[in-house]
Design a protein around this motif. Structure first.
Motif, mmCIF file in Angstrom:
data_model
loop_
_atom_site.group_PDB
_atom_site.id
_atom_site.type_symbol
_atom_site.label_atom_id
_atom_site.label_comp_id
_atom_site.label_asym_id
_atom_site.label_seq_id
_atom_site.Cartn_x
_atom_site.Cartn_y
_atom_site.Cartn_z
ATOM 1 N N TYR A 86 0.810 -1.219 0.000
ATOM 2 C CA TYR A 86 0.000 0.000 0.000
ATOM 3 C C TYR A 86 0.843 1.269 0.000
ATOM 4 O O TYR A 86 0.309 2.366 0.040
ATOM 5 C CB TYR A 86 -0.940 0.017 1.224
ATOM 6 C CG TYR A 86 -1.956 -1.095 1.209
ATOM 7 C CD1 TYR A 86 -3.213 -0.919 0.633
ATOM 8 C CD2 TYR A 86 -1.658 -2.351 1.729
ATOM 9 C CE1 TYR A 86 -4.146 -1.944 0.597
ATOM 10 C CE2 TYR A 86 -2.575 -3.397 1.696
ATOM 11 C CZ TYR A 86 -3.815 -3.181 1.130
ATOM 12 O OH TYR A 86 -4.734 -4.211 1.077
ATOM 13 N N ALA A 107 3.333 4.356 -1.116
ATOM 14 C CA ALA A 107 3.433 5.203 -2.301
ATOM 15 C C ALA A 107 4.843 5.169 -2.893
ATOM 16 O O ALA A 107 5.818 4.923 -2.189
ATOM 17 C CB ALA A 107 3.056 6.646 -1.935
ATOM 18 N N TRP A 124 -2.463 8.033 -1.856
ATOM 19 C CA TRP A 124 -2.099 6.859 -2.660
ATOM 20 C C TRP A 124 -2.647 5.582 -2.012
ATOM 21 O O TRP A 124 -3.254 4.739 -2.692
ATOM 22 C CB TRP A 124 -0.587 6.779 -2.807
ATOM 23 C CG TRP A 124 -0.095 5.516 -3.462
ATOM 24 C CD1 TRP A 124 0.072 4.293 -2.871
ATOM 25 C CD2 TRP A 124 0.270 5.333 -4.839
ATOM 26 N NE1 TRP A 124 0.527 3.362 -3.773
ATOM 27 C CE2 TRP A 124 0.653 3.968 -4.989
ATOM 28 C CE3 TRP A 124 0.332 6.180 -5.942
ATOM 29 C CZ2 TRP A 124 1.088 3.456 -6.208
ATOM 30 C CZ3 TRP A 124 0.756 5.654 -7.157
ATOM 31 C CH2 TRP A 124 1.129 4.312 -7.280
ATOM 32 N N SER A 125 -2.430 5.447 -0.699
ATOM 33 C CA SER A 125 -2.901 4.251 0.013
ATOM 34 C C SER A 125 -4.413 4.112 -0.091
ATOM 35 O O SER A 125 -4.933 2.999 -0.226
ATOM 36 C CB SER A 125 -2.471 4.314 1.484
ATOM 37 O OG SER A 125 -1.064 4.365 1.603
ATOM 38 N N GLY A 182 -6.199 5.047 -2.593
ATOM 39 C CA GLY A 182 -6.459 4.555 -3.941
ATOM 40 C C GLY A 182 -6.265 3.060 -4.050
ATOM 41 O O GLY A 182 -7.062 2.365 -4.698
ATOM 42 N N VAL A 183 -5.213 2.549 -3.414
ATOM 43 C CA VAL A 183 -4.970 1.110 -3.413
ATOM 44 C C VAL A 183 -6.115 0.399 -2.697
ATOM 45 O O VAL A 183 -6.601 -0.643 -3.146
ATOM 46 C CB VAL A 183 -3.626 0.768 -2.736
ATOM 47 C CG1 VAL A 183 -3.429 -0.747 -2.668
ATOM 48 C CG2 VAL A 183 -2.464 1.409 -3.500
ATOM 49 N N ILE A 225 4.920 -0.513 -8.834
ATOM 50 C CA ILE A 225 4.430 0.585 -7.994
ATOM 51 C C ILE A 225 5.067 1.896 -8.437
ATOM 52 O O ILE A 225 4.397 2.924 -8.562
ATOM 53 C CB ILE A 225 4.722 0.309 -6.505
ATOM 54 C CG1 ILE A 225 3.863 -0.853 -5.994
ATOM 55 C CG2 ILE A 225 4.468 1.559 -5.660
ATOM 56 C CD1 ILE A 225 4.169 -1.270 -4.573
ATOM 57 N N ALA A 250 3.417 2.854 -11.527
ATOM 58 C CA ALA A 250 1.943 2.744 -11.469
ATOM 59 C C ALA A 250 1.425 1.853 -12.591
ATOM 60 O O ALA A 250 0.476 2.192 -13.308
ATOM 61 C CB ALA A 250 1.283 4.115 -11.506
ATOM 62 N N THR A 282 -7.165 5.946 -11.461
ATOM 63 C CA THR A 282 -5.976 6.306 -12.240
ATOM 64 C C THR A 282 -5.393 7.630 -11.766
ATOM 65 O O THR A 282 -4.170 7.797 -11.667
ATOM 66 C CB THR A 282 -6.318 6.389 -13.738
ATOM 67 O OG1 THR A 282 -6.791 5.112 -14.189
ATOM 68 C CG2 THR A 282 -5.098 6.784 -14.554
ATOM 69 N N LEU A 305 -3.851 6.990 -8.194
ATOM 70 C CA LEU A 305 -2.613 6.216 -8.268
ATOM 71 C C LEU A 305 -1.674 6.812 -9.317
ATOM 72 O O LEU A 305 -1.172 6.129 -10.216
ATOM 73 C CB LEU A 305 -2.918 4.752 -8.568
ATOM 74 C CG LEU A 305 -3.737 4.016 -7.503
ATOM 75 C CD1 LEU A 305 -3.901 2.551 -7.866
ATOM 76 C CD2 LEU A 305 -3.086 4.155 -6.128
ATOM 77 N N ARG A 346 -0.870 14.100 -8.342
ATOM 78 C CA ARG A 346 -1.843 13.138 -7.798
ATOM 79 C C ARG A 346 -3.103 13.874 -7.349
ATOM 80 O O ARG A 346 -3.035 14.998 -6.838
ATOM 81 C CB ARG A 346 -1.205 12.389 -6.629
ATOM 82 C CG ARG A 346 -2.052 11.234 -6.074
ATOM 83 C CD ARG A 346 -1.249 10.478 -5.016
ATOM 84 N NE ARG A 346 0.001 9.982 -5.595
ATOM 85 C CZ ARG A 346 1.124 9.791 -4.898
ATOM 86 N NH1 ARG A 346 1.152 10.056 -3.605
ATOM 87 N NH2 ARG A 346 2.202 9.339 -5.498
#
Length: 463
Positions: free
Chosen positions: A177, A179, A196-197, A199-200, A224, A227, A244, A247, A254
Motif C-alpha cells: 500500500y 506510495a 495513494w494508500s 487509492g490502493v 508501484i 503505477a 488512475t 494512483l 496526484r
C-alpha cells in the motif's frame, strides 16, 4: 496471565482477550459505572523502553487525542501505573474490513460507502496536521452499524515531524500500500502518500485483490514506481478514471482529497453514507510525559541495551536496505559512489559488536558508543586530509537469528575509508554470511537470504 474478570483502576472490568502483539494486549472491558463496552490496550512500559518505542507511544497518544471524528476509533482516556500504560478506546466489534475483502470483492455501492467514510476520516486527520502512513484494510474496522473506523495510529506523523524541507523522511507503511515516493527514501509529503494508500484500498475493495502484485518483489516495486496495473473488466469507466488519477506516481499531480470529494462517482449517496456526526468533546488535559515516564530500573536497563539491541527491520525496510532491491534507479539518475557496505550475519548482535570492537583495536581505531540503539562508531586516532576518519556500524534485526549490518563512512577522507575497509572486510569473514550485492563463487553454495526473508516479513506485514 489471564486478566479476565479483573477490575482495572476501580473503573473497568476486563473481559476476553481481543488480540495481542509483542508489546501490548487488547482486552474487551466494561465500564462499571455505565456498563458501556470499551477496548483497553495494555502496553508494557519495560518492553517498549528496551526497544526504543516510547516516542512512538507518546506520538500515538498525542495523535489520537487530536482526532475526534465519527470514522476514527475514539480514545476515551489514557491511564498508567509504574509498569503499564492503558489506552481506553471505543470498542469496534464488527472486525477488520480486511476480513470482508478476504472473502472476495465488494459490491460497488458498498465499496463506495467505505471509501467515502475513509476519505472523510483522512481529510479530517490531515486538517489536524496528522498523516496516518499505514492505511490498509487491516487498520480499518467496522462497527455494529457497518460504519468504518480508522485505527492504529502507531506509525502516524504530526506536522512537527517534518524536516526543514517540509517533508517526512521515515520509511514506514505496509509494502503493498506504500506510495512510490516513500520507496524513494528521499522525503515525501505524508498526506499525499496517504491518498495513494486510499487509492490502493479502493481498488482492493472493488477487485478483491491488490493492484500491484508479482512473485518477484523487485518487479512488484517496479510496478508501484511506474503505477503499472490493470483494471478488471467489471470496473465502471468513471471509477477507472478516479483510481488512475489517485494512483499517479507523481505526488505533485496526484488527485487531492478535495478533488476526490468533488468527483461525481464519489458523491453518489454521500450524505447517507457518512458516519453519524457526534458533538466534539474535548479530552481533559493530559501529561503525556508523566504517563510514559519509566521506572528507574527501566531507564537503567535501556542504557545497558543501547548497543546490544538492534533495530528490527520490517519487510519494507529490508527491501530498501538490500542492494539487490535498490529502487533508486526508478526515480533518479545518481552516479555518486556509495560510501556504505552491508552484509548479512547469522551471529547474535552482541557477537557482532564484540567482533567490531576487537577489530577496532587491531586497526588502531577507537570505539565511540552512540546513544542510538544498535549503533557504534569507529574513529581514527589522528586527523587525516579531510579530518578524522569516522565509520558508523549499525545492526538491524531481520529475524532473531539473522541480522543485517551496515558499515558506512560518516566523516574523513573517502580514500582513507576505502583503504581501511580493505582491511576490515577479510577480518569479518567469521561473522559474515553474505556481503550484499556480491555474487557467490560457482563452487560456493550459499542460499540467498533476501527472498525467503522478504517473503516471510512481507506475509507477516500483510496479515
Amino acid at each position: 496471565m489471564d486478566l479476565k474478570g479483573s477490575i482495572l483502576m476501580h473503573r473497568y472490568e476486563l473481559g476476553r482477550l481481543l488480540g495481542q502483539g509483542t508489546f501490548a494486549k487488547v482486552y474487551h472491558a466494561r465500564d462499571i459505572k455505565n456498563g458501556i463496552s470499551v477496548a483497553i490496550k495494555i502496553i508494557d512500559k519495560e518492553k517498549i523502553i528496551k526497544v526504543g518505542l516510547m516516542e512512538q507511544i507518546k506520538r500515538e497518544i498525542s495523535v489520537m487525542r487530536l482526532i475526534r471524528h465519527p470514522n476514527v476509533v475514539e480514545l476515551y482516556e489514557v491511564m498508567a501505573t509504574r509498569t503499564k500504560i492503558y489506552f481506553v478506546m471505543e470498542y469496534v466489534k464488527g472486525g477488520e474490513l480486511f476480513n470482508k475483502v478476504a472473502k472476495g470483492k465488494l459490491r460497488e455501492i458498498v465499496a463506495r460507502k467505505y471509501f467515502q467514510q475513509l476519505i472523510s476520516a483522512v481529510d479530517y486527520c490531515h486538517s489536524r496536521g496528522v498523516c496516518h502512513r499505514d492505511l490498509k484494510p487491516e487498520n480499518l474496522l467496522l462497527n455494529e452499524n457497518g460504519n468504518l473506523k480508522v485505527s492504529d495510529f502507531g506509525l502516524s506523523a504530526l506536522a512537527e515531524s517534518k524536516q526543514q524541507d517540509g517533508l517526512l523522511h521515515t520509511t514506514c507503511g505496509t509494502p503493498a500500500y506504500v506510495a512510490p515516493e516513500v520507496i524513494n527514501r528521499k522525503g515525501y509529503d505524508g498526506s499525499k502518500a496517504d491518498i495513494w494508500s486510499c487509492g490502493v484500498i479502493l481498488f482492493v475493495l472493488l477487485a478483491g485483490y491488490l493492484p500491484f502484485q508479482d512473485a518477484n518483489l523487485m518487479a512488484m516495486y517496479s510496478k508501484i514506481g511506474k503505477a503499472e496495473f490493470k483494471f478488471p473488466n467489471w470496473f465502471a469507466p468513471e471509477v477507472r478514471k478516479l483510481i488512475t488519477k489517485i494512483l499517479d506516481p507523481n505526488p505533485s499531480t496526484r488527485l487531492s482529497i478535495s478533488k476526490i470529494m468533488e468527483n461525481s462517482w464519489f458523491r453518489k449517496g454521500l450524505e447517507s453514507n457518512l458516519g453519524i456526526k457526534t458533538e466534539k468533546q474535548e479530552l481533559l488535559p493530559l501529561d503525556v510525559e508523566s504517563i510514559c515516564s519509566s521506572t528507574q530500573g527501566g531507564e537503567i536497563e535501556q542504557k545497558q541495551e543501547l548497543l546490544s539491541k538492534p533495530v528490527h527491520l520490517n519487510a519494507f525496510d529490508l527491501i530498501s536496505y538490500s542492494s539487490g532491491f535498490d529502487l533508486s534507479g526508478l526515480f533518479e539518475n545518481s552516479k555518486d559512489q556509495k560510501k556504505e557496505v552491508r552484509f548479512m550475519s547469522n551471529k547474535p548482535a552482541n557477537t557482532i559488536f564484540s567482533k567490531l570492537e576487537s577489530l577496532a583495536k587491531t586497526l588502531r581505531l577507537k570505539v565511540v558508543k552512540k546513544k542510538q540503539i544498535g549503533v557504534m562508531k569507529l574513529e581514527g586516532l589522528n586527523a587525516g586530509r579531510k579530518g578524522v576518519l569516522g565509520i558508523e556500524a549499525e545492526i538491524f534485526e531481520i529475524t532473531p537469528d539473522v541480522h543485517l549490518v551496515e558499515l558506512k563512512s560518516s566523516s574523513g577522507d573517502t580514500l582513507e575509508y576505502q583503504k581501511v575497509m580493505k582491511d576490515i572486510r577479510p577480518a569479518l569473514k567469521d561473522i559474515v554470511w553474505i556481503w550484499q550485492g556480491e555474487p557467490q563463487q560457482q563452487d560456493e553454495v550459499v542460499p540467498d537470504p533476501n527472498l525467503p526473508l522478504l517473503h516471510t516479513a512481507l506475509s507477516q506485514d500483510l496479515q
